[in-house]
Design a protein around this motif. Structure first.
Motif, PDB file in Angstrom:
ATOM      1  N   SER A  43       0.806  -1.399  -0.257  1.00  0.00           N
ATOM      2  CA  SER A  43      -0.107   0.031   0.447  1.00  0.00           C
ATOM      3  C   SER A  43       0.603   1.536  -0.036  1.00  0.00           C
ATOM      4  CB  SER A  43      -1.008   0.211   0.840  1.00  0.00           C
ATOM      5  OG  SER A  43      -0.271  -0.522   2.237  1.00  0.00           O
ATOM      6  N   VAL A  49      -3.856   1.539  -7.400  1.00  0.00           N
ATOM      7  CA  VAL A  49      -5.148   2.573  -7.498  1.00  0.00           C
ATOM      8  C   VAL A  49      -6.423   2.359  -8.449  1.00  0.00           C
ATOM      9  CG1 VAL A  49      -6.323   4.689  -7.185  1.00  0.00           C
ATOM     10  CG2 VAL A  49      -4.195   4.317  -6.373  1.00  0.00           C
ATOM     11  N   VAL A  57      -8.892   4.043  -4.163  1.00  0.00           N
ATOM     12  CA  VAL A  57      -8.806   3.320  -2.952  1.00  0.00           C
ATOM     13  C   VAL A  57      -7.069   2.270  -3.949  1.00  0.00           C
ATOM     14  CG1 VAL A  57     -10.288   3.564  -2.273  1.00  0.00           C
ATOM     15  CG2 VAL A  57     -10.633   1.152  -3.204  1.00  0.00           C
ATOM     16  N   LYS A  58      -6.349   1.933  -2.274  1.00  0.00           N
ATOM     17  CA  LYS A  58      -5.583   1.061  -2.989  1.00  0.00           C
ATOM     18  C   LYS A  58      -6.116  -0.624  -2.866  1.00  0.00           C
ATOM     19  CE  LYS A  58      -1.814   4.098  -2.135  1.00  0.00           C
ATOM     20  NZ  LYS A  58      -0.676   4.529  -1.049  1.00  0.00           N
ATOM     21  N   CYS A  60      -4.403  -3.222  -3.622  1.00  0.00           N
ATOM     22  CA  CYS A  60      -3.841  -4.769  -2.673  1.00  0.00           C
ATOM     23  C   CYS A  60      -4.427  -4.486  -1.429  1.00  0.00           C
ATOM     24  CB  CYS A  60      -2.628  -4.025  -3.457  1.00  0.00           C
ATOM     25  SG  CYS A  60      -1.975  -3.176  -2.259  1.00  0.00           S
ATOM     26  N   THR A  61      -5.108  -3.630  -0.923  1.00  0.00           N
ATOM     27  CA  THR A  61      -5.414  -3.613   0.421  1.00  0.00           C
ATOM     28  C   THR A  61      -6.783  -3.524   0.336  1.00  0.00           C
ATOM     29  OG1 THR A  61      -2.996  -1.880   0.188  1.00  0.00           O
ATOM     30  CG2 THR A  61      -4.747  -2.941   2.160  1.00  0.00           C
ATOM     31  N   THR A  62      -7.442  -4.475  -0.118  1.00  0.00           N
ATOM     32  CA  THR A  62      -8.769  -3.976   0.052  1.00  0.00           C
ATOM     33  C   THR A  62      -8.915  -5.968  -0.254  1.00  0.00           C
ATOM     34  OG1 THR A  62      -9.348  -2.637  -1.007  1.00  0.00           O
ATOM     35  CG2 THR A  62     -11.385  -3.332  -1.508  1.00  0.00           C
TER      36      THR A  62
ATOM     37  N   GLY B  31      -9.332  -1.411   7.058  1.00  0.00           N
ATOM     38  CA  GLY B  31      -8.403  -2.940   7.192  1.00  0.00           C
ATOM     39  C   GLY B  31      -7.015  -1.898   6.505  1.00  0.00           C
ATOM     40  N   MET B  32      -7.234  -0.687   6.608  1.00  0.00           N
ATOM     41  CA  MET B  32      -5.348  -0.056   6.271  1.00  0.00           C
ATOM     42  C   MET B  32      -4.329  -0.224   6.845  1.00  0.00           C
ATOM     43  SD  MET B  32      -5.833   1.644   3.127  1.00  0.00           S
ATOM     44  CE  MET B  32      -6.816   0.284   2.761  1.00  0.00           C
ATOM     45  N   LEU B  35      -4.533  -5.668   6.840  1.00  0.00           N
ATOM     46  CA  LEU B  35      -4.927  -6.405   5.782  1.00  0.00           C
ATOM     47  C   LEU B  35      -2.537  -6.363   5.396  1.00  0.00           C
ATOM     48  CD1 LEU B  35      -7.621  -5.612   4.189  1.00  0.00           C
ATOM     49  CD2 LEU B  35      -7.208  -7.159   4.522  1.00  0.00           C
ATOM     50  N   LYS B  39      -0.652  -9.285   5.563  1.00  0.00           N
ATOM     51  CA  LYS B  39       0.135  -9.487   4.282  1.00  0.00           C
ATOM     52  C   LYS B  39       1.057 -10.329   4.318  1.00  0.00           C
ATOM     53  CE  LYS B  39      -0.880  -7.250   0.205  1.00  0.00           C
ATOM     54  NZ  LYS B  39      -0.958  -6.067  -0.192  1.00  0.00           N
ATOM     55  N   ALA B 102      -5.223   7.948  -0.886  1.00  0.00           N
ATOM     56  CA  ALA B 102      -6.179   6.218  -0.832  1.00  0.00           C
ATOM     57  C   ALA B 102      -6.483   5.762   0.557  1.00  0.00           C
ATOM     58  CB  ALA B 102      -5.434   5.168  -1.999  1.00  0.00           C
ATOM     59  N   ASN B 105      -9.180   7.654   2.296  1.00  0.00           N
ATOM     60  CA  ASN B 105     -10.813   6.862   1.530  1.00  0.00           C
ATOM     61  C   ASN B 105     -11.381   5.692   2.459  1.00  0.00           C
ATOM     62  OD1 ASN B 105     -11.223   9.441   0.201  1.00  0.00           O
ATOM     63  ND2 ASN B 105     -10.478   8.277  -2.535  1.00  0.00           N
ATOM     64  N   ARG B 106      -9.960   5.162   3.026  1.00  0.00           N
ATOM     65  CA  ARG B 106     -10.643   3.837   3.518  1.00  0.00           C
ATOM     66  C   ARG B 106     -11.009   3.826   4.609  1.00  0.00           C
ATOM     67  NH1 ARG B 106     -13.124   0.167   0.923  1.00  0.00           N
ATOM     68  NH2 ARG B 106     -13.062  -1.379   0.921  1.00  0.00           N
TER      69      ARG B 106
END
Lengths: 158, 265
Positions: A43, A49, A57-58, A60-62, B31-32, B35, B39, B102, B105-106
């Motif tokens: 991320s 994105v 949003v990214k 790879c992190t969802t 999840g920032m 996740l 990983k 980004a 946003n989450r």
């Protein structure tokens, strides 16, 4: 395996996924839409994105499963047939890329930025907003120019 | 990432039941942090309880001198909220300094506070503003909430529902950030309300966010950057890592605290 359904670039899609499948894996490996890239996978770099319900949003992190019912837009969803989106055209025109690996993420970030901050973007704003997108070729100069021009072009088109 | 069972509850009660039932499970908000940690296989929860369907945990309310932010409110929403900007501008500014667009946003306020990363921004705001963390079971004052590194007072099956911040007279947050991760190497949140002054430090302490009581005492009698002249932070109990050693962090705490006092509004 669980299934997930979402709308990608206006088309409803459904696929079987492992619970740990990331959105970017679902896009690239299940849907075979490889325009969205994986750069760092941590991320940081922003190559992955995409827009989820309009937010950059990214991917790879969802988790793919978190996107059940969502509207996802990827780089493949921007152009109108053979006609590039104004932001894509601006990147081409301004030589806003060299190897092109970061470009999909740059463009998706830029398009969302225009949606949030409008068509007249100064250099400082653009550079600040690109914090989450890394380019290892260009030094950003032409990317910033491209985004300023693309933002204007998106306004002219609207 | 190791395999896990995925759940998407529709209500807080259902989420709490699931969390209570799966002791090795984790709640997923934005999840920032979770996740990336999964990983890297630094976390391997048996179950993921995805809170993204709990729509009633989003929103901001300003009433009777208190800003209440529901747990799943995203950083971007707090940063852009006209109400927050008016009531506690420092809090909106802090939200706008987290990560990158980004991530904002989450990522959510509840997720950040529940995770209690020692370099996260929101814990400093909670401590300095004297926030109350509301859960599905009780209300916890910030001073009792942040227990240690990634540790909080939250019990099993307990879910943050909102956080309320009393509006201060003046406040400011200054962050010296790591340019790559954008986490705080040192962040100092200063708040003044009546005769009370609070100074909370994030990014530096080896057991997470803490209050700098010496600075608070000096600022209580004279709320100005000059009041901190000659005051210094000890390097004992501060982190040393590849980004900054404890002495440097100690120095930065003094500098950031002065800047925050000077900029407080």
């Amino acid at each position: 395996m669980p299934t997930v359904s979402m709308t990608v670039n206006g088309k409803p899609v459904t696929g079987e996924v492992d619970s740990r499948t990331l959105l970017v894996q679902f896009l690239r490996e299940t849907l075979r839409m490889t325009g969205t890239h994986v750069g760092c996978d941590t991320s940081q770099c922003g190559c992955c994105v995409v827009h989820i319900d309009g937010d950059a949003v990214k991917s790879c992190t969802t988790l793919a499963l978190s996107c059940e019912g969502a509207k996802v837009t990827t780089i493949e969803g921007l152009a109108n047939g053979d006609q590039l989106h104004p932001m894509q055209e601006a990147f081409r025109e301004n030589h806003g890329l060299q190897c092109g690996f970061c470009t999909p993420g740059m463009i998706m970030t830029a398009v969302e930025l225009v949606g949030r901050k409008g068509h007249n973007l100064d250099e400082k704003t653009i550079r600040e907003e690109l914090e989450g997108n890394l380019c290892r070729c260009t030094g950003y100069h032409n990317i910033v120019k491209a985004i300023a021009a693309g933002a204007q072009a998106m306004g002219a088109k609207a | 990432m190791y395999a896990f069972n995925y759940h998407k509850p529709a209500t807080v009660a259902e989420a709490a039941t699931l969390a209570g039932k799966h002791a090795d499970g984790k709640l997923l908000a934005g999840g920032m942090t979770l996740l990336p940690t999964m990983k890297q296989r630094l976390a391997s929860p048996s179950d993921i309880i995805d809170l993204s369907k709990l729509g009633d945990l989003r929103g901001i309310e300003v009433k009777d001198g208190v800003v209440t932010i529901k747990a799943l409110t995203r950083h971007v929403t707090v940063a852009n909220s006209a109400e927050v900007k008016k009531a506690i501008p420092a809090l909106a500014e802090l939200a706008g300094m987290i990560g990158d667009p980004a991530v904002r946003n989450r990522g959510t306020i509840g997720g950040s506070v529940a995770n209690n990363d020692p370099a996260a921004d929101y814990p400093a705001a909670c401590l300095a503003l004297g926030a109350t963390i509301h859960t599905n079971k009780r209300s916890i004052p910030a001073d009792d909430f942040f227990v240690g590194l990634f540790e909080t007072a939250l019990g099993e099956g307990e879910i943050i529902t909102s956080i309320s911040f009393p509006v201060p007279d003046k406040a400011n947050y200054q962050k010296f950030r790591n340019p790559a991760s954008r986490y705080a190497i040192v962040g100092v949140f200063v708040a003044k309300k009546g005769a009370d002054v609070s100074v909370a430090v994030t990014g530096a302490g080896d057991s997470g966010v803490f209050r700098q009581k010496d600075f608070e005492a000096a600022l209580k009698s004279n709320f100005s950057a000059a009041a901190l002249d000659g005051k210094s932070q000890s390097a004992a109990g501060l982190n040393s890592d590849i980004h900054a050693d404890a002495e440097y962090r100690a120095h930065l705490i003094g500098v950031m605290a002065k800047r925050a006092v000077a900029a407080a509004k």
